[in-house]
Write an enzyme that holds these catalytic residues in place. Structure first.
Site, PDB file in Angstrom:
ATOM      1  N   PHE A 132       0.850  -1.189   0.000  1.00  0.00           N
ATOM      2  CA  PHE A 132       0.000   0.000   0.000  1.00  0.00           C
ATOM      3  C   PHE A 132       0.882   1.233   0.000  1.00  0.00           C
ATOM      4  O   PHE A 132       1.765   1.372   0.850  1.00  0.00           O
ATOM      5  CB  PHE A 132      -0.913   0.027   1.227  1.00  0.00           C
ATOM      6  CG  PHE A 132      -1.794   1.247   1.257  1.00  0.00           C
ATOM      7  CD1 PHE A 132      -2.885   1.350   0.405  1.00  0.00           C
ATOM      8  CD2 PHE A 132      -1.518   2.312   2.103  1.00  0.00           C
ATOM      9  CE1 PHE A 132      -3.686   2.489   0.405  1.00  0.00           C
ATOM     10  CE2 PHE A 132      -2.317   3.455   2.111  1.00  0.00           C
ATOM     11  CZ  PHE A 132      -3.404   3.540   1.256  1.00  0.00           C
TER      12      PHE A 132
ATOM     13  N   LYS B 166       3.052   9.952   8.347  1.00  0.00           N
ATOM     14  CA  LYS B 166       2.383   9.518   9.580  1.00  0.00           C
ATOM     15  C   LYS B 166       2.990  10.037  10.881  1.00  0.00           C
ATOM     16  O   LYS B 166       2.658  11.127  11.309  1.00  0.00           O
ATOM     17  CB  LYS B 166       2.240   7.991   9.579  1.00  0.00           C
ATOM     18  CG  LYS B 166       1.251   7.530   8.498  1.00  0.00           C
ATOM     19  CD  LYS B 166       0.698   6.143   8.695  1.00  0.00           C
ATOM     20  CE  LYS B 166      -0.552   5.911   7.875  1.00  0.00           C
ATOM     21  NZ  LYS B 166      -0.341   5.311   6.572  1.00  0.00           N
TER      22      LYS B 166
ATOM     23  N   ASP C 211       9.175   2.670   1.282  1.00  0.00           N
ATOM     24  CA  ASP C 211       8.019   3.380   1.825  1.00  0.00           C
ATOM     25  C   ASP C 211       7.970   3.070   3.325  1.00  0.00           C
ATOM     26  O   ASP C 211       7.515   2.004   3.733  1.00  0.00           O
ATOM     27  CB  ASP C 211       6.738   2.926   1.108  1.00  0.00           C
ATOM     28  CG  ASP C 211       5.491   3.619   1.654  1.00  0.00           C
ATOM     29  OD1 ASP C 211       5.567   4.216   2.744  1.00  0.00           O
ATOM     30  OD2 ASP C 211       4.444   3.548   0.990  1.00  0.00           O
TER      31      ASP C 211
END
Ligand SMILES: *Cc1c(COP(=O)(O)O)cnc(C)c1O
Length: 393
Positions: free
Chosen positions: A124, A240, A209
């Protein structure tokens, strides 16, 4: 727009690992806004950093020097392999920047045909058009027109397929060192080193990532730090936890990988604004503390041991334990969405995940007492799941 499947709960305030509803009911937060509130809610230092900056300056535009940006970039580079940084407002924008950076790198070296980004099934990388094309979940592309050219997807962990897929049009490999949404699969250290070697041999770039697994979540500042410098990427996406709840992301690169991104190549109105930089600097300072990282490893060890015990006692509910550090994936036998409701009934908040997993992503400063409480609530949720399965049988 009706794009979210929302739980019927609304919170008014938070404090550390606790969230409180309007009528004062407390929940133990073991999802931390999907690995965002890594220092818990209302962390005094982050609150102060935001308040102080809010009274001085909110926004000026990137046509001016922004000292907070320079300070946070310096700090990020000092802590990592990177030499240059581009600031964004979100994770998916950091992925966009990474893809553009990789392609432009090859273009500037006289290889404009090198455009393919190799990604993996179950990965993702975000929801913008390029990021969903890079992600390994075809359902996120459904209805949004033809898949973009220049993206290749391979099965997870198939080394032969990876070697075979690399060719004269390959630009980069993108991978999460520990998967988040896709089911918390953790890339072995040997594979991080192998990927580094492979990319060097083939003259292609390695993009990590670390939007979910980075910034202390695995017990090292970045998940690839477990490879002790032998598994470094050329480009890395973070977001995040970087703002602890304030929207901010970053794309980091080596001087070589980032060299083609010259004036005019990319930009953002809000990216790197003074508010985000003030909070980001405070958050990074806290997250990089060796004692916090040691604490993450200790609490993660406790969770691992206790969830392994639950797997033995509830084989009809718990199928597998995955992840790394405090990115804990629990693959279930019973439906994961139902289990999240069982956990909420026990006033425990956990996240879902692909492959019928639930994820525990607590604040990194969760105390051992809170971890004990989380396990007790998780076990009670296992009881509920068992009772429901037995009633249905
Ligand atoms: C959350 C996430 C993203 C997307 O970040 P947004 O801020 O939602 O755009 C990308 N990659 C990974 C691994 C993530 O966990």
């Amino acid at each position: 727009m009706g794009v979210y499947n929302r739980a019927p709960l609304a919170f008014e305030r938070g404090e550390g690992a606790r969230l409180f509803t309007q009528d004062g009911e407390a929940y133990l937060d073991c999802m931390a806004g999907i690995a965002v509130n890594a220092l818990g809610h209302a962390h005094p230092r982050l609150v102060q950093a935001l308040k102080d900056q809010a009274e001085k300056l909110w926004h000026v535009s990137n046509i001016f020097k922004i000292p907070g940006q320079e300070a946070l970039a310096k700090r990020l580079c000092a802590e990592t392999f990177a030499d240059v940084v581009f600031f964004t407002n979100s994770g998916t924008e950091a992925v966009e920047c990474a893809i553009k950076t990789a392609r432009k790198y090859h273009w500037a070296r006289g290889n404009p045909e090198r455009v393919d980004i190799i990604g993996f099934e179950g990965s993702f990388h975000g929801r913008t058009v390029a990021a969903v094309n890079a992600s390994g979940n075809a359902s996120y592309l459904e209805g949004f027109g033809p898949p973009l050219p220049g993206f290749v997807h391979l099965p997870y962990g198939d080394h032969d397929a990876l070697r075979a897929a690399i060719g004269p049009t390959t630009a980069a490999i993108i991978i999460e060192p520990v998967q988040g949404e896709g089911g918390a699969r953790s890339l072995p250290v040997a594979c991080m080193k192998g990927l580094r070697q492979l990319c060097d041999e083939q003259g292609i770039l390695l993009i990590y990532d670390e939007i979910q697994c980075g910034l202390g979540r695995t017990g090292r500042l970045f998940a690839h730090d477990w490879a002790e410098g032998e598994g470094n990427p050329d480009i890395m996406c973070v977001a995040k936890a970087l703002g602890g709840g304030f929207p901010v992301g970053a794309c980091l690169a080596t001087i070589a990988a980032g060299s083609a991104m010259s004036v005019g190549s990319h930009g953002s109105t809000y990216g790197g604004n003074p508010l985000a930089m003030a909070v980001g600097e405070a958050a990074l300072d806290e997250l990089a503390k060796p004692e916090l990282l040691a604490h993450v490893r200790e609490v993660a060890g406790y969770f691992n041991q206790r969830i392994a015990g639950l797997k033995d006692r509830y084989p009809d509910v718990v199928a597998d334990l995955r992840g790394k550090g405090l990115l804990i994936g629990v693959k279930l036998v019973t439906p994961n969405r139902e289990f999240m409701q069982h956990a909420r009934d026990e006033h425990l908040l956990i996240a879902g995940g692909g492959d019928n997993c639930v994820r525990l992503l607590p604040p990194l400063n969760l105390t051992l007492d809170e971890a004990r409480e989380a396990i007790a609530r998780f076990e009670a949720a296992c009881e509920r799941a068992r009772a429901k399965a037995q009633a249905a049988a």
